[in-house]
Write an enzyme that holds these catalytic residues in place. Sequence first.
Site, PDB file in Angstrom:
ATOM      1  CG  HIS A  82      -1.630   1.437   1.200  1.00  0.00           C
ATOM      2  ND1 HIS A  82      -2.755   1.498   0.508  1.00  0.00           N
ATOM      3  CD2 HIS A  82      -1.701   2.461   2.122  1.00  0.00           C
ATOM      4  CE1 HIS A  82      -3.802   2.422   1.180  1.00  0.00           C
ATOM      5  NE2 HIS A  82      -2.543   2.857   1.625  1.00  0.00           N
ATOM      6  CG  ASP A 161     -11.908   3.454   6.114  1.00  0.00           C
ATOM      7  OD1 ASP A 161     -11.210   4.110   7.467  1.00  0.00           O
ATOM      8  OD2 ASP A 161     -11.767   3.021   5.092  1.00  0.00           O
ATOM      9  NE  ARG A 168     -10.359  10.269   9.168  1.00  0.00           N
ATOM     10  CZ  ARG A 168      -9.286   9.429   8.296  1.00  0.00           C
ATOM     11  NH1 ARG A 168      -9.668   8.096   8.993  1.00  0.00           N
ATOM     12  NH2 ARG A 168      -7.468   9.995   8.831  1.00  0.00           N
ATOM     13  CB  SER A 183      -8.167   4.567   7.640  1.00  0.00           C
ATOM     14  OG  SER A 183      -8.369   4.744   6.192  1.00  0.00           O
ATOM     15  CE  LYS A 187      -9.059   1.948   3.747  1.00  0.00           C
ATOM     16  NZ  LYS A 187      -8.943   3.394   3.175  1.00  0.00           N
TER      17      LYS A 187
HETATM   18  N1  URA Z   1      -5.872   6.493   3.054  1.00  0.00           N
HETATM   19  C1  URA Z   1      -6.474   5.904   4.194  1.00  0.00           C
HETATM   20  O1  URA Z   1      -6.931   4.827   3.465  1.00  0.00           O
HETATM   21  N2  URA Z   1      -6.804   6.421   5.145  1.00  0.00           N
HETATM   22  C2  URA Z   1      -6.628   7.411   5.977  1.00  0.00           C
HETATM   23  O2  URA Z   1      -7.353   7.762   6.656  1.00  0.00           O
HETATM   24  C3  URA Z   1      -5.436   8.480   5.585  1.00  0.00           C
HETATM   25  C4  URA Z   1      -5.283   7.975   3.638  1.00  0.00           C
END
Ligand code: URA
Length: 442
Positions: A82, A161, A168, A183, A187
Amino acid sequence: MRALDIIAKKRDGHCLTDQEIHYFIRAYQQEEIPDYQMSAWLMAVFLRGMNSEETSSLTLAMAGSGKTVDLSRVSGIKVDKHSTGGVADTTTLILAPLVAAAGVPVAKMSGRGLGFTGGTIDKLEAIPGFCATLTEHQFIANLLRHNIAVTGQSQDIAPADGKLYALRDVTSTIESIPLIASSIMSKKIAAGADKIVLDVKVGHGAFMKDLEHAIQLAEAMVRIGALVGRETMAVLTSMEQPLGQAVGNSLEIREAIDVLSGKGPEALRDVCLLLGAHMLVLGQKAADVAAGKAKLHELLQNGQALMKFTEFVSAQGGDAQIVHQPSRLPQAEFSRHIYSSRSGYVQHIYADQIGYSAMRLGAGREKKEDTIDLSAGIMLHCRVGDYVDQAQPIATLYGSQQEKLTSMVHDVAAAIAVAGEPIQPPALVLGIVDSNGYQPHK
Ligand code: URA
Ligand code: CA
């Protein structure tokens, strides 16, 4: 349990229990807790922070809020990668086929982009015919057959999320390390990764503007990984200038093909080799980083990485001829060269401004509903430290609307600062964070 008490407890700086965090997320998802209470809680977390245990509980609560992908039928260690996001960051398009060719199964769920350029899925959709919405059955079948499958992130992956992120975004609580870390990790965990390699970008073109904060974010994610049993490490790489030369969907596919053919820009290739080598080490396909890099380098040179990319594109219905005839990709109707107002050395290339300009040309979305012009974008012809001649283009704009090109000339020229003094280019790799903590790059 009462939402009010949990909000007050965090407001007063106390630690929440695993049960409290799970309750809060579940009740919010079931709409028993309204947005205004969640907003207050998010702000309390933003201001008070969370320790590693709380952050891990939040991660698991969000990962468990929807479907978790079961990759147990696919043998081998599934290593996901990621990137926290940058400009001209084509690494996923290159790494997926590259590490798959080295024997690590690549089961990737990627997002669509909201921001400077498209996400990996948007880029892949520049390939005529390419299908990026696989059913779970197709996803697993492709993995078993080709060792690689890439699909859009389904709505059922960590839905809590998604809901929290939207809140947010409008409550000024994005820039919190425990919230970002949980977050991202939620995932990856829901998508079935056994182990995770993170590319944490540092610099003015990235989320994390300085090394200190990037290390904190990386450490938070590495600790979550350790606490939830998914080994995680992070490479910290510079986003002081765009990584590759291409910014835009079709353009980035062409650039990925170049790198997979053993060519392409050196910085992009080097970062891919480093991230890929760490993926091979975690996936137990290389004894150490040096061996991993050597193996991947060979796959770029001997054509096997490009062959895996071709196989992957065909398997998902895409036109594999693009590999040898990139002109089959969406082509911009108009192009326009950008020149520097003087000859000299490139001092800065402001990645955020380049990214924003590419988006304005049509390469990215300003709003979720926007459609992308797959042909649009920017090709950079220089890097920081290069000598550029006034008579040579330093960048080229592409797009389907001539007026947009004309309107972006000034901004793109201004994003590339040239002066008379030679300058040392910024370091590309800053260091790594793993279970031993931060180690600067040698
Ligand atoms: N990328 C994400 O997936 N979540 C965040 O909170 C910030 C960047
Ligand atoms: Ca990206």
